[in-house]
Design an enzyme around this catalytic site. Sequence first.
Site, PDB file in Angstrom:
ATOM      1  N   LYS A 111       0.826  -1.205   0.000  1.00 41.64           N
ATOM      2  CA  LYS A 111       0.000   0.000   0.000  1.00 41.64           C
ATOM      3  C   LYS A 111       0.866   1.264   0.000  1.00 41.64           C
ATOM      4  O   LYS A 111       0.558   2.218  -0.689  1.00 41.64           O
ATOM      5  CB  LYS A 111      -0.936   0.039   1.225  1.00 41.64           C
ATOM      6  CG  LYS A 111      -1.920  -1.123   1.283  1.00 41.64           C
ATOM      7  CD  LYS A 111      -2.954  -0.925   2.384  1.00 41.64           C
ATOM      8  CE  LYS A 111      -2.369  -0.833   3.784  1.00 41.64           C
ATOM      9  NZ  LYS A 111      -1.679  -2.074   4.245  1.00 41.64           N
ATOM     10  N   ARG A 128      -9.457   0.724   9.237  1.00 41.84           N
ATOM     11  CA  ARG A 128      -8.977  -0.593   9.633  1.00 41.84           C
ATOM     12  C   ARG A 128     -10.022  -1.371  10.413  1.00 41.84           C
ATOM     13  O   ARG A 128      -9.763  -2.502  10.817  1.00 41.84           O
ATOM     14  CB  ARG A 128      -7.731  -0.442  10.487  1.00 41.84           C
ATOM     15  CG  ARG A 128      -6.432  -0.570   9.675  1.00 41.84           C
ATOM     16  CD  ARG A 128      -5.328  -0.530  10.654  1.00 41.84           C
ATOM     17  NE  ARG A 128      -4.071  -1.095  10.353  1.00 41.84           N
ATOM     18  CZ  ARG A 128      -3.062  -0.487   9.761  1.00 41.84           C
ATOM     19  NH1 ARG A 128      -3.207   0.687   9.223  1.00 41.84           N
ATOM     20  NH2 ARG A 128      -1.900  -1.084   9.674  1.00 41.84           N
ATOM     21  N   ARG A 136      11.889  -6.159   5.647  1.00 40.78           N
ATOM     22  CA  ARG A 136      11.808  -4.739   5.260  1.00 40.78           C
ATOM     23  C   ARG A 136      12.782  -3.900   6.086  1.00 40.78           C
ATOM     24  O   ARG A 136      12.941  -4.101   7.286  1.00 40.78           O
ATOM     25  CB  ARG A 136      10.385  -4.242   5.475  1.00 40.78           C
ATOM     26  CG  ARG A 136      10.209  -2.767   5.205  1.00 40.78           C
ATOM     27  CD  ARG A 136       8.781  -2.418   4.984  1.00 40.78           C
ATOM     28  NE  ARG A 136       7.986  -2.481   6.191  1.00 40.78           N
ATOM     29  CZ  ARG A 136       6.690  -2.151   6.226  1.00 40.78           C
ATOM     30  NH1 ARG A 136       6.066  -1.790   5.128  1.00 40.78           N
ATOM     31  NH2 ARG A 136       6.028  -2.220   7.365  1.00 40.78           N
ATOM     32  N   ARG A 186      11.714  -1.325  11.305  1.00 44.69           N
ATOM     33  CA  ARG A 186      10.624  -0.808  12.134  1.00 44.69           C
ATOM     34  C   ARG A 186      10.414  -1.718  13.326  1.00 44.69           C
ATOM     35  O   ARG A 186      10.478  -2.931  13.199  1.00 44.69           O
ATOM     36  CB  ARG A 186       9.332  -0.737  11.308  1.00 44.69           C
ATOM     37  CG  ARG A 186       9.097   0.599  10.671  1.00 44.69           C
ATOM     38  CD  ARG A 186       7.930   0.589   9.731  1.00 44.69           C
ATOM     39  NE  ARG A 186       6.693   0.062  10.284  1.00 44.69           N
ATOM     40  CZ  ARG A 186       5.519   0.105   9.649  1.00 44.69           C
ATOM     41  NH1 ARG A 186       5.442   0.655   8.463  1.00 44.69           N
ATOM     42  NH2 ARG A 186       4.431  -0.393  10.193  1.00 44.69           N
ATOM     43  N   ARG A 203       0.010  -8.451  13.864  1.00 39.15           N
ATOM     44  CA  ARG A 203      -0.607  -7.470  12.953  1.00 39.15           C
ATOM     45  C   ARG A 203      -1.479  -8.172  11.917  1.00 39.15           C
ATOM     46  O   ARG A 203      -2.558  -7.689  11.568  1.00 39.15           O
ATOM     47  CB  ARG A 203       0.469  -6.625  12.265  1.00 39.15           C
ATOM     48  CG  ARG A 203       1.123  -5.629  13.221  1.00 39.15           C
ATOM     49  CD  ARG A 203       2.433  -5.103  12.671  1.00 39.15           C
ATOM     50  NE  ARG A 203       2.272  -4.253  11.512  1.00 39.15           N
ATOM     51  CZ  ARG A 203       3.239  -3.976  10.656  1.00 39.15           C
ATOM     52  NH1 ARG A 203       4.443  -4.500  10.818  1.00 39.15           N
ATOM     53  NH2 ARG A 203       3.015  -3.182   9.629  1.00 39.15           N
TER      54      ARG A 203
HETATM   55  P1  AMP Z   1       0.960   0.816   9.204  1.00 33.43           P
HETATM   56  O1  AMP Z   1       2.176   1.627   8.950  1.00 33.43           O
HETATM   57  O2  AMP Z   1      -0.218   1.260   8.365  1.00 33.43           O
HETATM   58  O3  AMP Z   1       1.210  -0.672   9.088  1.00 33.43           O
HETATM   59  O4  AMP Z   1       0.501   1.083  10.728  1.00 33.43           O
HETATM   60  C1  AMP Z   1       1.357   0.775  11.803  1.00 33.43           C
HETATM   61  C2  AMP Z   1       0.554   0.709  13.095  1.00 33.43           C
HETATM   62  O5  AMP Z   1      -0.091   1.968  13.327  1.00 33.43           O
HETATM   63  C3  AMP Z   1      -0.574  -0.307  13.095  1.00 33.43           C
HETATM   64  O6  AMP Z   1      -0.117  -1.614  13.428  1.00 33.43           O
HETATM   65  C4  AMP Z   1      -1.501   0.280  14.165  1.00 33.43           C
HETATM   66  O7  AMP Z   1      -0.981   0.059  15.467  1.00 33.43           O
HETATM   67  C5  AMP Z   1      -1.390   1.774  13.901  1.00 33.43           C
HETATM   68  N1  AMP Z   1      -2.410   2.229  12.920  1.00 33.43           N
HETATM   69  C6  AMP Z   1      -2.206   2.704  11.665  1.00 33.43           C
HETATM   70  N2  AMP Z   1      -3.364   3.029  11.063  1.00 33.43           N
HETATM   71  C7  AMP Z   1      -4.347   2.745  11.963  1.00 33.43           C
HETATM   72  C8  AMP Z   1      -5.766   2.815  11.946  1.00 33.43           C
HETATM   73  N3  AMP Z   1      -6.440   3.230  10.845  1.00 33.43           N
HETATM   74  N4  AMP Z   1      -6.447   2.430  13.056  1.00 33.43           N
HETATM   75  C9  AMP Z   1      -5.805   2.005  14.160  1.00 33.43           C
HETATM   76  N5  AMP Z   1      -4.465   1.872  14.250  1.00 33.43           N
HETATM   77  C10 AMP Z   1      -3.727   2.244  13.161  1.00 33.43           C
END
Ligand code: AMP
Length: 215
Positions: A16, A92, A126, A159, A170
């Site tokens: 994404k 989400r 990654r 990360r 996740r």
């Molecule tokens: P990402 O970089 O999109 O994989 O997001 C990393 C982390 O941020 C996720 O595992 C969640 O803990 C938090 N996060 C990101 N977007 C959301 C969302 N829309 N709702 C809740 N938590 C989020």
Amino acid sequence: MSNPRVLLLGAPGAGKGTQSSRISDGFGVDHITTGDALRANKGMDISELGFEHDTPGEFMDSGELVPDEVVNEIVVTALDDTDGFVLDGYPRNIEQAEFLDARTELDAVIRLTVDDAELVNRLTGRRVCPDCGENYHVEFDQPAESGICDECGAELIQREDDTEATVRERLRVFAENTEPVIDHYAGTDAYVEIDGEETPDAVWDAVETTIEQRV
Ligand code: AMP
């Protein structure tokens, strides 16, 4: 052509971030990503909301979702300032999807499909640049000099949530909370599925064509 309003759906590691950057550059729209916004505010004090953790970072490092109150606020602020956009990492869960539906219409909802084993491999390998955000992979996408960002020369990091245990959590959270979001959009005219296991260029060709057809 009006500015497209695009939602990208897919598991963590489905591509994404990569495709969002291309959409943002290619169509000249804002990239709204809750993950990046939360990473920039990991230490924010949210203790007064009364959840089990006091900062977004504590939720993120354990692979859990950050509470809707915090995330919805980020999205409202971003949508207020924008015309076209690509939304990445939000919604989400169903509550976030309903919150979004009440605030904007979407031209394209694109789901990137990738097998679970491939997702684990992509995420645990990654490496990211903490300064400019460029992504690399220890096997498939190495920088010219090991551990150093090609774009800006910073030292690459893993990360904190890309370790195997957190990645598995996740993916579990994704299956539980976000797959219902996919079902929510799957019957609509805006929805399309694209094979995210193709090369980034091939995925981009399909994404670009899909958006062009819908705006
Ligand atoms: P990402 O970089 O999109 O994989 O997001 C990393 C982390 O941020 C996720 O595992 C969640 O803990 C938090 N996060 C990101 N977007 C959301 C969302 N829309 N709702 C809740 N938590 C989020």
